[in-house]
Motif scaffolding. Structure first.
Motif, PDB file in Angstrom:
ATOM      1  N   LEU A   1       0.830  -1.190   0.000  1.00  0.00           N
ATOM      2  CA  LEU A   1       0.000   0.000   0.000  1.00  0.00           C
ATOM      3  C   LEU A   1       0.865   1.240   0.000  1.00  0.00           C
ATOM      4  CD1 LEU A   1      -2.652  -1.124   2.620  1.00  0.00           C
ATOM      5  CD2 LEU A   1      -2.848  -1.160   0.129  1.00  0.00           C
ATOM      6  N   ALA A   2       0.330   2.314  -0.497  1.00  0.00           N
ATOM      7  CA  ALA A   2       1.052   3.578  -0.520  1.00  0.00           C
ATOM      8  C   ALA A   2       1.275   4.068   0.907  1.00  0.00           C
ATOM      9  CB  ALA A   2       0.259   4.609  -1.308  1.00  0.00           C
ATOM     10  N   LYS A   3       2.296   4.876   1.070  1.00  0.00           N
ATOM     11  CA  LYS A   3       2.620   5.420   2.380  1.00  0.00           C
ATOM     12  C   LYS A   3       1.482   6.308   2.868  1.00  0.00           C
ATOM     13  CE  LYS A   3       6.276   7.879   4.740  1.00  0.00           C
ATOM     14  NZ  LYS A   3       7.543   8.567   4.616  1.00  0.00           N
ATOM     15  N   LYS A   4       1.209   6.215   4.179  1.00  0.00           N
ATOM     16  CA  LYS A   4       0.159   7.031   4.755  1.00  0.00           C
ATOM     17  C   LYS A   4       0.491   8.502   4.604  1.00  0.00           C
ATOM     18  CE  LYS A   4      -0.522   6.157   9.035  1.00  0.00           C
ATOM     19  NZ  LYS A   4      -0.934   5.883  10.387  1.00  0.00           N
ATOM     20  N   ARG A   5      -0.511   9.290   4.330  1.00  0.00           N
ATOM     21  CA  ARG A   5      -0.317  10.725   4.209  1.00  0.00           C
ATOM     22  C   ARG A   5      -0.674  11.398   5.527  1.00  0.00           C
ATOM     23  NH1 ARG A   5      -0.590  13.020  -1.262  1.00  0.00           N
ATOM     24  NH2 ARG A   5      -1.141  14.862  -0.087  1.00  0.00           N
ATOM     25  N   GLY A   6      -0.175  12.602   5.698  1.00  0.00           N
ATOM     26  CA  GLY A   6      -0.525  13.366   6.888  1.00  0.00           C
ATOM     27  C   GLY A   6       0.587  13.370   7.911  1.00  0.00           C
ATOM     28  N   ARG A   7       0.257  13.817   9.101  1.00  0.00           N
ATOM     29  CA  ARG A   7       1.246  13.910  10.162  1.00  0.00           C
ATOM     30  C   ARG A   7       1.704  12.521  10.576  1.00  0.00           C
ATOM     31  NH1 ARG A   7      -0.956  17.563  14.859  1.00  0.00           N
ATOM     32  NH2 ARG A   7      -2.622  16.054  14.725  1.00  0.00           N
ATOM     33  N   PRO A   8       2.999  12.362  10.899  1.00  0.00           N
ATOM     34  CA  PRO A   8       3.460  11.054  11.343  1.00  0.00           C
ATOM     35  C   PRO A   8       2.885  10.706  12.712  1.00  0.00           C
ATOM     36  CG  PRO A   8       5.215  12.676  11.514  1.00  0.00           C
ATOM     37  CD  PRO A   8       4.061  13.348  10.831  1.00  0.00           C
ATOM     38  N   SER A   9       2.592   9.439  12.920  1.00  0.00           N
ATOM     39  CA  SER A   9       2.048   9.026  14.212  1.00  0.00           C
ATOM     40  C   SER A   9       3.171   8.512  15.097  1.00  0.00           C
ATOM     41  CB  SER A   9       1.012   7.924  14.014  1.00  0.00           C
ATOM     42  OG  SER A   9       1.610   6.809  13.405  1.00  0.00           O
ATOM     43  N   THR A  10       2.927   8.534  16.387  1.00  0.00           N
ATOM     44  CA  THR A  10       3.902   7.981  17.318  1.00  0.00           C
ATOM     45  C   THR A  10       3.783   6.469  17.272  1.00  0.00           C
ATOM     46  OG1 THR A  10       2.331   8.113  19.131  1.00  0.00           O
ATOM     47  CG2 THR A  10       3.787   9.990  18.836  1.00  0.00           C
ATOM     48  N   THR A  11       4.869   5.769  17.534  1.00  0.00           N
ATOM     49  CA  THR A  11       4.841   4.318  17.432  1.00  0.00           C
ATOM     50  C   THR A  11       4.136   3.671  18.615  1.00  0.00           C
ATOM     51  OG1 THR A  11       7.020   4.221  18.450  1.00  0.00           O
ATOM     52  CG2 THR A  11       6.932   4.224  16.049  1.00  0.00           C
TER      53      THR A  11
ATOM     54  N   ARG B   1       6.709  17.514  16.976  1.00  0.00           N
ATOM     55  CA  ARG B   1       7.119  17.295  15.593  1.00  0.00           C
ATOM     56  C   ARG B   1       8.122  18.361  15.159  1.00  0.00           C
ATOM     57  NH1 ARG B   1       4.078  18.828  11.415  1.00  0.00           N
ATOM     58  NH2 ARG B   1       2.388  19.255  12.853  1.00  0.00           N
ATOM     59  N   ALA B   2       7.868  19.624  15.530  1.00  0.00           N
ATOM     60  CA  ALA B   2       8.775  20.715  15.188  1.00  0.00           C
ATOM     61  C   ALA B   2      10.117  20.557  15.899  1.00  0.00           C
ATOM     62  CB  ALA B   2       8.146  22.055  15.542  1.00  0.00           C
ATOM     63  N   LYS B   3      10.088  20.121  17.158  1.00  0.00           N
ATOM     64  CA  LYS B   3      11.321  19.918  17.915  1.00  0.00           C
ATOM     65  C   LYS B   3      12.180  18.841  17.256  1.00  0.00           C
ATOM     66  CE  LYS B   3      12.990  18.492  22.435  1.00  0.00           C
ATOM     67  NZ  LYS B   3      12.623  18.030  23.770  1.00  0.00           N
ATOM     68  N   LEU B   4      11.572  17.731  16.878  1.00  0.00           N
ATOM     69  CA  LEU B   4      12.321  16.657  16.227  1.00  0.00           C
ATOM     70  C   LEU B   4      12.875  17.110  14.878  1.00  0.00           C
ATOM     71  CD1 LEU B   4      10.007  13.626  17.039  1.00  0.00           C
ATOM     72  CD2 LEU B   4      12.216  14.184  18.072  1.00  0.00           C
ATOM     73  N   TYR B   5      12.114  17.920  14.150  1.00  0.00           N
ATOM     74  CA  TYR B   5      12.586  18.454  12.876  1.00  0.00           C
ATOM     75  C   TYR B   5      13.805  19.340  13.084  1.00  0.00           C
ATOM     76  CZ  TYR B   5      12.890  21.567   8.899  1.00  0.00           C
ATOM     77  OH  TYR B   5      13.360  22.315   7.854  1.00  0.00           O
ATOM     78  N   ARG B   6      13.747  20.232  14.079  1.00  0.00           N
ATOM     79  CA  ARG B   6      14.885  21.120  14.350  1.00  0.00           C
ATOM     80  C   ARG B   6      16.109  20.337  14.780  1.00  0.00           C
ATOM     81  NH1 ARG B   6      10.774  24.040  16.802  1.00  0.00           N
ATOM     82  NH2 ARG B   6      11.452  23.328  18.849  1.00  0.00           N
ATOM     83  N   MET B   7      15.906  19.270  15.555  1.00  0.00           N
ATOM     84  CA  MET B   7      17.039  18.452  15.990  1.00  0.00           C
ATOM     85  C   MET B   7      17.691  17.769  14.797  1.00  0.00           C
ATOM     86  SD  MET B   7      15.544  16.846  19.523  1.00  0.00           S
ATOM     87  CE  MET B   7      16.864  15.682  19.702  1.00  0.00           C
TER      88      MET B   7
ATOM     89  N   SER C   1       1.539   4.893  20.739  1.00  0.00           N
ATOM     90  CA  SER C   1       0.093   5.049  20.884  1.00  0.00           C
ATOM     91  C   SER C   1      -0.646   5.057  19.559  1.00  0.00           C
ATOM     92  CB  SER C   1      -0.205   6.350  21.643  1.00  0.00           C
ATOM     93  OG  SER C   1       0.219   7.450  20.879  1.00  0.00           O
ATOM     94  N   GLY C   2       0.015   5.368  18.475  1.00  0.00           N
ATOM     95  CA  GLY C   2      -0.637   5.430  17.187  1.00  0.00           C
ATOM     96  C   GLY C   2      -1.377   6.737  16.948  1.00  0.00           C
ATOM     97  N   LYS C   3      -1.335   7.641  17.902  1.00  0.00           N
ATOM     98  CA  LYS C   3      -1.983   8.942  17.745  1.00  0.00           C
ATOM     99  C   LYS C   3      -1.004   9.911  17.075  1.00  0.00           C
ATOM    100  CE  LYS C   3      -4.923   8.425  21.760  1.00  0.00           C
ATOM    101  NZ  LYS C   3      -5.267   8.935  23.081  1.00  0.00           N
ATOM    102  N   PRO C   4      -1.510  10.938  16.409  1.00  0.00           N
ATOM    103  CA  PRO C   4      -0.605  11.909  15.784  1.00  0.00           C
ATOM    104  C   PRO C   4       0.251  12.636  16.817  1.00  0.00           C
ATOM    105  CG  PRO C   4      -2.824  12.162  14.958  1.00  0.00           C
ATOM    106  CD  PRO C   4      -2.897  11.187  16.091  1.00  0.00           C
ATOM    107  N   MET C   5       1.472  12.969  16.426  1.00  0.00           N
ATOM    108  CA  MET C   5       2.361  13.714  17.300  1.00  0.00           C
ATOM    109  C   MET C   5       1.855  15.139  17.456  1.00  0.00           C
ATOM    110  SD  MET C   5       6.314  13.150  16.462  1.00  0.00           S
ATOM    111  CE  MET C   5       6.524  11.956  15.175  1.00  0.00           C
TER     112      MET C   5
END
Length: 94
Positions: free
Chosen positions: A14-24, A35-41, A26-30
């Motif tokens: 299947l194609a990759k899921k679109r949208g915000r990445p989920s946490t591994t 998300r911004a903190k991880l991007y800056r890091m 809980s499965g809920k969106p970050m």
């Protein structure tokens, strides 16, 4: 879709899921802030080999003030290796 009765069909990836990445966990969106903190890091990541001596000393000071002994030792080891690799001062003509 795969037909259960036909052994020749394969499950298509299947194609990759679109949208915000989920946490591994809980499965809920970050949350946006995490998300911004991880991007800056990821964006500002610099390896120890690329750091200047002053940046290493800043990281050592930062780790020591927060009680992160292992991190401080890692940067101290890198700083000691750099100092050992520096050439000795030439004798003066005095």
């Amino acid at each position: 879709m795969r037909d259960e009765k036909d052994p020749g069909t394969l499950e298509l990836p299947l194609a990759k899921k679109r949208g915000r990445p989920s946490t591994t966990a809980s499965g809920k969106p970050m949350p946006g802030a995490l998300r911004a903190k991880l991007y800056r890091m990821r964006k500002d990541y610099v390896t120890r080999d690329q750091m200047t001596v002053s940046a290493l000393t800043d990281r050592i000071r930062w780790a020591m003030t927060r009680g992160m002994k292992g991190v401080a030792e890692m940067y101290l080891e890198e700083l000691a290796n750099r100092i050992a690799a520096m050439p000795a001062d030439p004798p003066s003509d005095d």
